[in-house]
Enzyme design. Structure first.
Site, PDB file in Angstrom:
ATOM      1  N   SER A 102       0.746  -0.938   0.006  1.00 31.47           N
ATOM      2  CA  SER A 102      -0.210   0.344   0.248  1.00 31.47           C
ATOM      3  C   SER A 102       1.050   1.393   0.081  1.00 31.47           C
ATOM      4  O   SER A 102       1.964   1.033   0.163  1.00 31.47           O
ATOM      5  CB  SER A 102      -0.809  -0.132   1.205  1.00 31.47           C
ATOM      6  OG  SER A 102      -1.923  -1.548   1.778  1.00 31.47           O
ATOM      7  N   HIS A 107       1.462  15.986  -0.664  1.00 34.30           N
ATOM      8  CA  HIS A 107       2.325  16.739  -0.770  1.00 34.30           C
ATOM      9  C   HIS A 107       1.905  18.693  -0.479  1.00 34.30           C
ATOM     10  O   HIS A 107       0.298  18.654   0.257  1.00 34.30           O
ATOM     11  CB  HIS A 107       1.402  16.751  -2.306  1.00 34.30           C
ATOM     12  CG  HIS A 107       2.191  15.746  -2.753  1.00 34.30           C
ATOM     13  ND1 HIS A 107       2.952  15.025  -4.152  1.00 34.30           N
ATOM     14  CD2 HIS A 107       1.019  14.829  -3.283  1.00 34.30           C
ATOM     15  CE1 HIS A 107       2.652  13.845  -3.958  1.00 34.30           C
ATOM     16  NE2 HIS A 107       2.166  13.539  -3.738  1.00 34.30           N
ATOM     17  N   CYS A 130      -4.206  -1.499   1.898  1.00 36.78           N
ATOM     18  CA  CYS A 130      -5.102  -3.617   1.179  1.00 36.78           C
ATOM     19  C   CYS A 130      -5.457  -4.278   2.439  1.00 36.78           C
ATOM     20  O   CYS A 130      -5.230  -4.238   3.463  1.00 36.78           O
ATOM     21  CB  CYS A 130      -4.490  -4.140   0.411  1.00 36.78           C
ATOM     22  SG  CYS A 130      -3.780  -3.086  -1.312  1.00 36.78           S
TER      23      CYS A 130
END
EC number: 4.1.1.50
Length: 252
Positions: A102, A107, A130
């Site tokens: 995963s 950002h 997951c």
């Protein structure tokens, strides 16, 4: 969350959380705008963001496999973590398998708009997991890690797993609203709106601070240095900016 479901076979449920925050500030002069951007870049550089994401990874019980991070010129930073959870877990005589790779990314986008003298700091965090891991439990931590004036969150579950009787499950944990996973004390500070598509396991929540304190939005300026009419004008500009970001459209 209650008692965990007993699952059987391959678990390929993918749970993706997109967490987007805006921190708004009033910066009138070009110097104040530059100083604000420099301040944000220093406060939320790639090193600190890495610390936030590694803590988040630990909270959801995953393991960091790889870290990529970068500060940008003139501003902004990005961090990506490849994470994994345990796989091939024995359960009685059965092996439970699931996708175990995963990722978590962040950002930053510091910017300013000279026409309204508003500086905005935006953070995008995406968590894709997951199997049994769900990232919703980290929301209180994420909100507390940033000065969050406006928050937008999307949570999507894809794929399916099976219970011990072989029945397909397209959700392995109850979700009616993202707000259910946020501390009520935090929610009381915000106006919140849900837009959910239950048939698609798609959940969306927007939040906007209810009672902003003007002093918190003045960069290197004391509120008592400003006459009352100027304070009112600044607050109106800030609220207009927040309302348009919250609604995702130009209103004024």
């Amino acid at each position: 969350m209650g008692e965990k479901l007993k699952l059987y076979g391959f678990n390929n449920l993918t749970k993706a959380l997109s967490f987007n925050i805006y921190d708004v500030c009033y910066a009138k002069t070009a110097r104040e705008q530059k100083d604000y951007i420099d301040y944000i870049d220093e406060q939320y550089n790639a090193e600190r963001l890495t610390g936030i994401l590694t803590t988040l990874t630990d909270m959801i019980g995953a393991t960091v496999l790889n870290i990529a991070r970068q500060d940008y010129e003139p501003q902004g930073a990005s961090v990506t973590l490849l994470i994994a959870e345990d796989s091939m877990l024995p359960r009685s005589q059965t092996q439970l398998a699931h996708l175990d790779k995963s990722h978590v990314t962040v950002h930053t986008y510091p910017e300013y708009h000279p026409e309204t003298c508003i500086a905005t700091f935006r953070v995008d965090i995406d968590v894709a997991t997951c199997g049994e891991i769900t990232p919703l439990s980290t929301l209180d931590y994420l909100i507390g890690s940033f000065d969050s004036d406006i928050i937008t969150m999307d949570y999507r579950v894809r794929g399916f797993t099976r219970d011990v009787n072989g029945k397909k499950l397209f959700l392995d944990h109850p979700v009616t609203s993202i707000q259910d996973y946020i501390n009520p004390e935090i929610l009381r500070r915000y106006d919140a709106v849900d837009i959910n598509v239950y048939a698609a396991s798609l959940f969306h929540t927007r939040m906007m601070i209810k009672e902003p304190d003007l002093q918190n939005y003045l960069f290197k300026t004391d509120i008592y240095e400003l006459p009352p009419l100027t304070r009112l004008e600044i607050m109106n500009n800030l609220r207009r900016e927040m309302i348009e970001i919250f609604n995702g459209r130009n209103i004024y």
